[in-house]
Design a protein around this motif. Structure first.
Motif, short mmCIF file in Angstrom:
data_model
loop_
_atom_site.label_atom_id
_atom_site.label_comp_id
_atom_site.label_asym_id
_atom_site.label_seq_id
_atom_site.Cartn_x
_atom_site.Cartn_y
_atom_site.Cartn_z
N ALA A 79 -15.45 -29.45 24.01
CA ALA A 79 -16.79 -29.06 24.46
C ALA A 79 -16.75 -27.95 25.51
N GLY A 80 -15.62 -27.24 25.60
CA GLY A 80 -15.58 -26.05 26.44
C GLY A 80 -14.89 -26.25 27.78
N ASP A 81 -15.14 -25.30 28.66
CA ASP A 81 -14.52 -25.28 29.98
C ASP A 81 -15.32 -24.33 30.86
N HIS A 82 -14.91 -24.21 32.11
CA HIS A 82 -15.53 -23.24 33.00
C HIS A 82 -14.46 -22.71 33.94
N ASP A 83 -14.55 -21.42 34.23
CA ASP A 83 -13.62 -20.78 35.17
C ASP A 83 -14.23 -20.87 36.57
N TRP A 84 -14.01 -21.98 37.23
CA TRP A 84 -14.60 -22.23 38.54
C TRP A 84 -14.05 -21.27 39.59
N ALA A 85 -14.96 -20.70 40.36
CA ALA A 85 -14.65 -19.73 41.43
C ALA A 85 -14.00 -18.46 40.90
N GLY A 86 -14.05 -18.27 39.58
CA GLY A 86 -13.54 -17.04 38.99
C GLY A 86 -12.06 -16.81 39.22
N LEU A 87 -11.29 -17.89 39.28
CA LEU A 87 -9.87 -17.76 39.59
C LEU A 87 -9.02 -17.38 38.38
N GLY A 88 -9.58 -17.57 37.18
CA GLY A 88 -8.81 -17.30 35.97
C GLY A 88 -7.73 -18.32 35.72
N HIS A 89 -7.92 -19.52 36.27
CA HIS A 89 -6.93 -20.60 36.13
C HIS A 89 -7.38 -21.61 35.08
N ALA A 90 -6.42 -22.25 34.43
CA ALA A 90 -6.72 -23.32 33.47
C ALA A 90 -6.82 -24.63 34.23
N ARG A 91 -8.01 -24.90 34.79
CA ARG A 91 -8.21 -26.06 35.65
C ARG A 91 -9.35 -26.98 35.20
N HIS A 92 -9.89 -26.74 34.02
CA HIS A 92 -11.03 -27.55 33.57
C HIS A 92 -11.10 -27.52 32.06
N VAL A 93 -11.35 -28.68 31.47
CA VAL A 93 -11.63 -28.76 30.04
C VAL A 93 -12.57 -29.95 29.83
N VAL A 94 -13.41 -29.83 28.80
CA VAL A 94 -14.41 -30.85 28.52
C VAL A 94 -14.24 -31.35 27.09
N GLY A 95 -14.30 -32.67 26.93
CA GLY A 95 -14.29 -33.27 25.61
C GLY A 95 -15.55 -34.10 25.42
N ARG A 96 -16.04 -34.15 24.21
CA ARG A 96 -17.24 -34.96 23.92
C ARG A 96 -16.88 -35.99 22.85
N LEU A 97 -17.07 -37.25 23.19
CA LEU A 97 -16.75 -38.34 22.28
C LEU A 97 -17.86 -38.53 21.25
N GLY A 98 -17.53 -39.26 20.22
CA GLY A 98 -18.49 -39.50 19.16
C GLY A 98 -19.71 -40.28 19.59
N ASN A 99 -19.58 -41.05 20.68
CA ASN A 99 -20.73 -41.82 21.18
C ASN A 99 -21.59 -41.03 22.16
N GLY A 100 -21.27 -39.73 22.30
CA GLY A 100 -22.08 -38.86 23.16
C GLY A 100 -21.61 -38.77 24.60
N VAL A 101 -20.57 -39.51 24.96
CA VAL A 101 -20.04 -39.44 26.33
C VAL A 101 -19.24 -38.14 26.50
N THR A 102 -19.52 -37.45 27.60
CA THR A 102 -18.81 -36.21 27.93
C THR A 102 -17.74 -36.51 28.97
#
Length: 262
Positions: A79-102
Motif C-alpha cells: 500500500a505504498g510508503d512515504h519519504d518522511w522529511a525528504g531524506l531519501g531513506h527506505a524507512r517506511h512501508v505500508v501493507g494492507r490486509l484482506g480485512n482492511g487493516v493497514t
C-alpha cells in the motif's frame, strides 16, 4: 480473524536470514515487520521466507543501510510508503490486509550521538521525521491501522534502565519524548504493548557494547506496537522475546509481539 504481528529490527536481513527463519518456525507470527534490513529489495531472501508460509511481502530497501519489510502469511497488498522529511531513506512501508487493516512499518532515524540539532544533523533529521509524521496524522486521522517499528525512542521512565542517567542520551531526551508523544496523540495511537503491560521495566534493545548484556540489563524499549482506537481494544497478549537477544550472532533488538482479534 485472529492474527499475531511481530516487529523486529533485524540489523541485516541477509546476515541474519537464519534468525528470521528461526523466529518464523518457533514463534510463527502471522505478520513479521523487519527494520534495518540493509539490503536492496531484490536481494532479500524472500524464497526462504516463502517456503515457511510467508507468501506476501511489501518492502523498501537500500544497499547496506536502512530498509523495511513486511512479511505476511495473510493476504496483503503493498500500500505504498512515504519519504518522511525528504531524506531519501527506505524507512517506511505500508501493507494492507484482506480485512482492511493497514499496517505501517517504520524505522525512525536513530539521531546520532549528540542531542543537539545545531551541532548534529542526524538529530535534527530525527526530529523533523517525527514532526512530519505528526502533521500527516493530524491531517488525515488513521483508522483501522497498526503502526509498528523501531521508533528509536524509549518514552517512559520505565522504558529505560535509568531515567536519570539517560535524560541527556539520544533516545530518551525530553525533546525526543515530546516529539513522539505529539506524534502518537496526533493519530490517537494507542501503545498496545503498554496497554497490555502497564507497569514495570520493559526493554527491547540492549547494546552490543555490554560484555554481558543479560546480566547488566541496561536496556531500552525502542520498538513499539501501536493501534488506532477503533481496533486497539482487540489487541492483547503483548510480549517481548528477550531470549532472541541471546541467540547466536543476534541483533541488538528483540522482537515485540501483539495479537489482534478482528
Amino acid at each position: 480473524m485472529t492474527f499475531t504481528i511481530a516487529t523486529w529490527n533485524i540489523n541485516s536481513i541477509r546476515l541474519r536470514e537464519g534468525l528470521v527463519c528461526k523466529l518464523m518456525k518457533e514463534e510463527r507470527p502471522d505478520i513479521l515487520c523487519l527494520q534495518e534490513c540493509k539490503s536492496p529489495v531484490e536481494n532479500i531472501p524472500f524464497d526462504s521466507f516463502r517456503r515457511l508460509g510467508y507468501t506476501h511481502m511489501a518492502a523498501r530497501g537500500q544497499k547496506g543501510y536502512n530498509g523495511v519489510a513486511i512479511l505476511s502469511k495473510l493476504p496483503m497488498e503493498d500500500a505504498g510508503d512515504h519519504d518522511w522529511a525528504g531524506l531519501g531513506h527506505a524507512r517506511h512501508v505500508v501493507g494492507r490486509l484482506g480485512n482492511g487493516v493497514t499496517v505501517h512499518n517504520f524505522y525512525v532515524p536513530a539521531g546520532g550521538d549528540v542531542p543537539d540539532r545545531e551541532t548534529n544533523e542526524k538529530f535534527g533529521q530525527k526530529l523533523d521525521f517525527l514532526t512530519e509524521m505528526r502533521d500527516a496524522f493530524r491531517a488525515a486521522r488513521p483508522r483501522k491501522s497498526i503502526l509498528v517499528g523501531d521508533l528509536n525512542i524509549a518514552p517512559r521512565e520505565d522504558d529505560v534502565w535509568s531515567h536519570k542517567q539517560l535524560l541527556k542520551v539520544v533516545s530518551h531526551t525530553p525533546v525526543e519524548v515530546e516529539h513522539l508523544d505529539e506524534t502518537q496523540k496526533a493519530g490517537e495511537w494507542v501503545d498496545v504493548t503498554r496497554q497490555d503491560i502497564p507497569e514495570g521495566r520493559l526493554f527491547s534493545w540492549w547494546s552490543y557494547r555490554a560484555r554481558d548484556w543479560d546480566a547488566a540489563d541496561k536496556g531500552r524499549r525502542l520498538d513499539h506496537v501501536w493501534a488506532t482506537p477503533d481496533i486497539a481494544g482487540a489487541g492483547h497478549s503483548s510480549r517481548i522475546l528477550r531470549a532472541a537477544r541471546g541467540w547466536d550472532k543476534p541483533s541488538d533488538h528483540a522482537p515485540v509481539f501483539a495479537t489482534f482479534e478482528l
